[in-house]
Design an enzyme around this catalytic site. Structure first.
Site, PDB file in Angstrom:
ATOM      1  N   GLU A  76       4.714  21.056  16.076  1.00 20.22           N
ATOM      2  CA  GLU A  76       3.229  20.629  15.353  1.00 20.22           C
ATOM      3  C   GLU A  76       2.854  21.973  14.437  1.00 20.22           C
ATOM      4  O   GLU A  76       2.329  22.795  15.201  1.00 20.22           O
ATOM      5  CB  GLU A  76       2.302  20.477  16.250  1.00 20.22           C
ATOM      6  CG  GLU A  76       2.590  19.195  17.068  1.00 20.22           C
ATOM      7  CD  GLU A  76       2.456  17.818  16.264  1.00 20.22           C
ATOM      8  OE1 GLU A  76       1.569  18.011  15.347  1.00 20.22           O
ATOM      9  OE2 GLU A  76       2.869  17.063  16.483  1.00 20.22           O
TER      10      GLU A  76
ATOM     11  N   CYS B 223      -5.790  23.580  12.194  1.00 26.36           N
ATOM     12  CA  CYS B 223      -4.602  23.218  11.159  1.00 26.36           C
ATOM     13  C   CYS B 223      -5.058  22.014  10.409  1.00 26.36           C
ATOM     14  O   CYS B 223      -4.274  21.978   9.195  1.00 26.36           O
ATOM     15  CB  CYS B 223      -3.493  22.642  12.186  1.00 26.36           C
ATOM     16  SG  CYS B 223      -3.961  21.514  13.354  1.00 26.36           S
TER      17      CYS B 223
END
Ligand code: NAD
Length: 458
Positions: free
Chosen positions: A207, A241
């Site tokens: 991720e 993010c």
């Protein structure tokens, strides 16, 4: 590190043999302990990250509690054996049976220590694995607290082990050969982790970073869009993010939208709405991106209040050309660059002109048109008229395309990654007729050549 993985491996034997429902029951006392201590956990997060207490509570503690509660209910149902109907070999029966992986190593970032690192540990545990969790070296405190509460709530101390240290500790954890590595962090870190894991043939979930584009369509509700853009860029001081890191606006909306964004930004308060940067040194990168944008013609809009150190005044940069550094490199901070475009097609082209593809956002009134536009974006998730929140929807998958990584956490895909789905193929009835065994008989070949073209009718 070796010792931690060995301890985890031995504790996992009994844990993995339990039914998913009894594992879910075993997590309940821990969940109750977190619920009772949510204020204390929020305080720990504020202390280590500098985020406002509101954000610690609503972005981390409550999503973690909700996710554990949701997963305790749904994981057992999802982990039931699954029948595969066989179309030809009907004398056999096929099933998929979930088998825990063993030990899952989790390498977590500092921006959401609880929602990301511990959240992923919950899925791994419920799937029957033991977890060795290495939080970021910047933010180990909240994970340590949750590990302590796990033990106090009667959890086996060897099932959830928190280890500390930086990238070298992360590498040591991989070298200790867990059965799966979940890495959440930078693209650069992800590359190193992928190589180290690949050398040992350890599967990974990666991720990684993002550069989420937002496209404003001509029919968008501009007031609602302006509020959402500002929150999407400055929540958690932009250290998300999935944060909006670039906005594409058709020229006909430009002046009005910019005015509304300016109003929103004007009222932001240090410490209440926007926390301090977790890593003070990151501001050097943000300053450099602002300087570059200004040199390319952007104006800087900031809140009316002053943001004394250690705070950093969030900034809107407009108009920003598509090749400005702030439009291309991950900022991971409170900057909102806005770029005027001729039309939505140009916006899609620019949005996809990126090495990463984690989240993308579309703003519009006509949701069907928004859906059609969403299909053209190269990202793992697209949200229409909303931002970031899907991370707090535990039933939905989270993950990226391109350099944003591979694999998924959350949702059924994230859970599937935490088990082997072993294929079991068994007889349904005693059947002695097996013409495929030795010795071969030519008559079966002749029969097949003659009849199959008739039966299958090409
Ligand atoms: P980072 O890559 O520096 O570190 C992440 C974790 O991995 C830390 O625990 C670190 O100690 C460890 N680590 C770093 N390099 C390593 C290496 N070579 N070998 C083994 N372990 C290593 O990332 P960060 O600064 O903590 O987090 C910020 C980054 O994370 C941003 O790029 C952000 O976009 C990304 N992020 C992504 C998601 C997502 O869900 N995709 C979520 C949060 C953050």
């Amino acid at each position: 590190m070796q010792e931690a993985v060995l301890r985890a491996r031995s504790a996992q034997q009994a844990w993995g043999a339990m039914t998913p429902a009894s594992r879910a029951r075993a997590l309940r006392p821990w969940w109750r302990r977190i619920l009772a201590g949510m204020g204390e956990l929020a305080d720990a997060l504020v202390a280590e990250t500098g985020k406002p207490r509101f954000e610690a509570l609503f972005h981390e503690v409550l999503p973690l509690l909700d996710s554990i509660r949701y997963q305790m209910r749904h994981v057992p149902r999802h982990l039931r054996p699954r029948r595969i109907p066989l179309h030809l070999a009907r004398h056999r029966r096929s099933e998929l049976v979930p088998v825990p992986l063993g030990v899952v190593g989790i390498l977590a970032p500092w921006n959401f220590p609880v929602a990301v690192g511990v959240g992923d540990a919950v899925t791994a545990l419920l799937a029957g694995n033991a977890v060795v969790l290495k939080p970021s070296e910047r933010t180990p405190g909240s994970s340590r607290l949750l590990e302590r509460w796990w033990r106090e709530a009667g959890g086996d101390p060897d099932l959830l082990i928190v280890v500390e240290g930086g990238p070298e500790a992360g590498q040591a954890l991989i070298a200790a050969r867990p059965d799966h590595v979940v890495f959440t962090g930078s693209v650069g870190g992800g590359r190193h982790v992928a190589v180290a894991a690949a050398e040992r043939l350890i599967p990974t979930t990666l991720e990684l970073g993002g550069k989420a584009p937002a496209i404003v369509m001509p029919d968008a509700d501009l007031e609602a869009t302006a509020r959402t853009l500002v929150w999407g860029a400055f929540a958690n001081c932009g250290q998300v993010c999935a944060a909006i890191e670039r906005v594409y606006v058709p020229r006909e909306l430009w002046a009005e939208l910019l005015g509304l964004v300016r109003q929103q930004v004007a009222g932001l308060r240090p410490g209440f709405d926007v926390g301090r940067p977790t890593m003070p040194e990151a501001t050097t990168r943000w300053d450099a991106q602002i300087e570059d944008a200004v040199a390319r013609g952007a104006e800087v809009m900031r809140p009316a209040a002053s943001f004394p150190s250690p705070y950093y005044a969030p900034a809107v940069l407009a108009p920003c050309p598509p090749d400005a550094r702030v439009m291309r490199e991950e900022t991971f901070g409170p900057l909102l660059p806005m770029c005027p475009v001729m039309d939505v097609s140009e916006a899609v082209h620019l949005a996809n002109d990126s090495e990463v593809g984690l989240l993308g956002y579309v703003f519009c009134r006509d949701v069907a048109a928004g859906r059609a536009l969403a299909a053209r974006l190269e990202t793992g998730t697209v949200m229409v008229n909303e931002v970031i929140l899907t991370h707090a929807m535990p039933e939905t998958p989270w993950g990226g395309q391109k350099d944003s990584g591979w694999g998924r956490v959350h949702g059924t895909q994230g859970l599937d990654a935490m088990v082997h789905w072993r294929h079991l193929n068994m007889p349904r009835m005693p059947w002695g007729f097996k013409p495929w065994l030795h010795p071969y008989e030519e008559r079966w070949s002749a029969l097949a050549e003659r009849w199959l073209p008739r039966v299958w009718r090409p």
